[in-house]
Design an enzyme around this catalytic site. Structure first.
Site, PDB file in Angstrom:
ATOM      1  N   ASP A 196       0.881  -1.182   0.000  1.00 31.58           N
ATOM      2  CA  ASP A 196       0.000   0.000   0.000  1.00 31.58           C
ATOM      3  C   ASP A 196       0.911   1.223   0.000  1.00 31.58           C
ATOM      4  O   ASP A 196       2.139   1.111   0.144  1.00 31.58           O
ATOM      5  CB  ASP A 196      -0.897  -0.005   1.252  1.00 31.58           C
ATOM      6  CG  ASP A 196      -1.811   1.215   1.302  1.00 31.58           C
ATOM      7  OD1 ASP A 196      -2.365   1.603   0.254  1.00 31.58           O
ATOM      8  OD2 ASP A 196      -1.972   1.806   2.392  1.00 31.58           O
ATOM      9  N   SER A 197       0.300   2.405  -0.073  1.00 30.18           N
ATOM     10  CA  SER A 197       1.091   3.637  -0.005  1.00 30.18           C
ATOM     11  C   SER A 197       1.561   3.920   1.429  1.00 30.18           C
ATOM     12  O   SER A 197       2.447   4.744   1.630  1.00 30.18           O
ATOM     13  CB  SER A 197       0.248   4.809  -0.493  1.00 30.18           C
ATOM     14  OG  SER A 197      -0.923   4.906   0.295  1.00 30.18           O
TER      15      SER A 197
ATOM     16  N   CYS B 293      -4.421  -1.678  -1.743  1.00 29.69           N
ATOM     17  CA  CYS B 293      -4.602  -0.247  -1.981  1.00 29.69           C
ATOM     18  C   CYS B 293      -5.671  -0.088  -3.062  1.00 29.69           C
ATOM     19  O   CYS B 293      -5.528  -0.649  -4.160  1.00 29.69           O
ATOM     20  CB  CYS B 293      -3.269   0.341  -2.460  1.00 29.69           C
ATOM     21  SG  CYS B 293      -3.415   2.037  -3.058  1.00 29.69           S
TER      22      CYS B 293
ATOM     23  N   GLU C  48      -2.871   8.423   8.261  1.00 24.48           N
ATOM     24  CA  GLU C  48      -1.408   8.288   8.272  1.00 24.48           C
ATOM     25  C   GLU C  48      -0.817   8.995   9.509  1.00 24.48           C
ATOM     26  O   GLU C  48       0.216   8.611  10.036  1.00 24.48           O
ATOM     27  CB  GLU C  48      -0.894   8.902   6.977  1.00 24.48           C
ATOM     28  CG  GLU C  48       0.231   8.273   6.264  1.00 24.48           C
ATOM     29  CD  GLU C  48       0.167   6.785   5.958  1.00 24.48           C
ATOM     30  OE1 GLU C  48       1.240   6.185   6.093  1.00 24.48           O
ATOM     31  OE2 GLU C  48      -0.871   6.214   5.582  1.00 24.48           O
TER      32      GLU C  48
ATOM     33  N   CYS D 246     -11.082   2.612  -0.015  1.00 24.42           N
ATOM     34  CA  CYS D 246      -9.676   2.935   0.263  1.00 24.42           C
ATOM     35  C   CYS D 246      -9.330   2.183   1.542  1.00 24.42           C
ATOM     36  O   CYS D 246     -10.106   2.216   2.512  1.00 24.42           O
ATOM     37  CB  CYS D 246      -9.517   4.442   0.472  1.00 24.42           C
ATOM     38  SG  CYS D 246      -7.916   4.902   1.191  1.00 24.42           S
TER      39      CYS D 246
ATOM     40  N   HIS E  42      -7.321   2.709   3.836  1.00 27.51           N
ATOM     41  CA  HIS E  42      -7.117   3.504   5.056  1.00 27.51           C
ATOM     42  C   HIS E  42      -8.432   3.694   5.831  1.00 27.51           C
ATOM     43  O   HIS E  42      -8.411   3.951   7.031  1.00 27.51           O
ATOM     44  CB  HIS E  42      -6.573   4.900   4.715  1.00 27.51           C
ATOM     45  CG  HIS E  42      -5.106   4.952   4.399  1.00 27.51           C
ATOM     46  ND1 HIS E  42      -4.573   4.463   3.237  1.00 27.51           N
ATOM     47  CD2 HIS E  42      -4.057   5.452   5.115  1.00 27.51           C
ATOM     48  CE1 HIS E  42      -3.253   4.665   3.232  1.00 27.51           C
ATOM     49  NE2 HIS E  42      -2.918   5.264   4.366  1.00 27.51           N
TER      50      HIS E  42
HETATM   51  N1  DGL Z   1      -4.782   3.075   0.948  1.00 27.46           N
HETATM   52  C1  DGL Z   1      -4.894   3.640  -0.332  1.00 27.46           C
HETATM   53  C2  DGL Z   1      -6.125   3.276  -1.075  1.00 27.46           C
HETATM   54  O1  DGL Z   1      -6.669   2.252  -0.750  1.00 27.46           O
HETATM   55  C3  DGL Z   1      -4.135   4.854  -0.717  1.00 27.46           C
HETATM   56  C4  DGL Z   1      -4.488   6.166  -0.100  1.00 27.46           C
HETATM   57  C5  DGL Z   1      -3.514   7.210  -0.594  1.00 27.46           C
HETATM   58  O2  DGL Z   1      -2.303   6.928  -0.616  1.00 27.46           O
HETATM   59  O3  DGL Z   1      -3.966   8.285  -0.980  1.00 27.46           O
HETATM   60  O4  DGL Z   1      -6.581   3.943  -1.950  1.00 27.46           O
END
Ligand code: DGL
Length: 265
Positions: free
Chosen positions: A10-11, A73, A151, A183, A185
């Site tokens: 993931d990011s 992600c 984050e 997402c 997150h």
């Molecule tokens: N966790 C990510 C997603 O599912 C990325 C969020 C991001 O880096 O902007 O989209």
């Protein structure tokens, strides 16, 4: 039987919501997690950049000899999975198909999707849902601030609550049966989203769906690990100066060790 680890990326910390479901569904499997903290956020980047980063991350994990790569992600799944799924000799699995196929039995009339700007722009959730459920109406909401707040570990303070209140307004005006957190997150805000949304909507955490899907996949392909020892987990970041350790400890309820991932871009 295949005792090689599963690679996940993931990011940043968001993919840990998928990781924590994977270790529940597949307790015998070793896992290698990559958080691309150097390039975070992915949500507002162009499709070309997301494809480039996805290839780079996938290749990093393949070099670690993984048997499968999970793109934990939504942004990378929605914009880059199609470009990478056929070019490597390991399977690459995203979060969208496992989630949509699991909804297919119920054929909900109206589904909501909360995701990053890039994911919503790509219309991939829409396309995939329509493929299986042409009569389902989809209501999208881009939530560009949430991943950044996650984050930082801002998941249950007043700022998080007010931001979420704003983002779920559309689902209060036009109620949905299922609300997909598109997402990875966003499951970190599950409690606040539930409270702000009220009852009547099932909130879908894609990590659970990916866990079930991968378990089935490994079983069908006879690629499950067969060892008795405790599974081993490794965590790599592309930039070490982040809140990753603190947030990860909260999510996983354990201390972890992180290593620097060496790669270019
Ligand atoms: N966790 C990510 C997603 O599912 C990325 C969020 C991001 O880096 O902007 O989209």
């Amino acid at each position: 039987m295949d005792n090689r680890p599963i690679g996940i990326f993931d990011s940043g910390v968001g993919g840990l919501t998928v990781f924590s479901e994977l270790i529940k569904a597949l307790p015998n499997e070793d896992m290698i997690y990559l958080g691309d903290t150097k390039q975070f956020p992915y949500g507002n980047k162009s499709k070309d950049t997301i494809i480039e980063l996805t290839k780079r991350n996938t290749e990093f994990l393949i070099k670690k000899d993984v048997k499968a790569v999970v793109i934990a992600c939504g942004t990378a799944t929605s914009q880059a999975l199609d470009s990478v799924c056929d070019i490597y000799n390991v399977p690459v699995i995203g979060i969208i198909k496992p989630t949509v196929t699991s909804l297919n039995n119920e054929k909900p009339k109206r589904v909501g999707v909360m995701a990053t700007t890039g994911t919503i722009r790509s219309k991939t959730w829409q396309t995939e849902i329509k493929k299986y459920m042409p009569d389902t109406e989809i209501i999208n909401q881009a939530c560009p601030l949430l991943a950044q707040m996650a984050e930082e570990g801002w998941i249950d303070n007043d700022v998080a609550r007010l931001t979420i209140r704003e983002y779920v307004k559309v689902f209060k005006e036009r109620p949905v049966e299922k609300l997909i957190l598109g997402c990875t997150h966003y499951p970190l805000f599950m409690k606040t989203i539930e409270e702000e949304l009220g009852t009547g909507t099932e909130i879908i955490d894609t990590g659970k769906k990916v866990g079930n899907y991968l378990k089935e996949y490994l079983k069908n392909e006879q690629k499950e690990a067969n060892r008795k020892k405790q599974a081993n987990y490794e965590f790599f970041l592309t930039d070490m100066e982040s809140q990753f350790l603190n947030v990860a400890k909260n999510i996983l309820q354990r201390d972890i060790e992180i290593k620097k991932a060496r790669m270019h871009i």
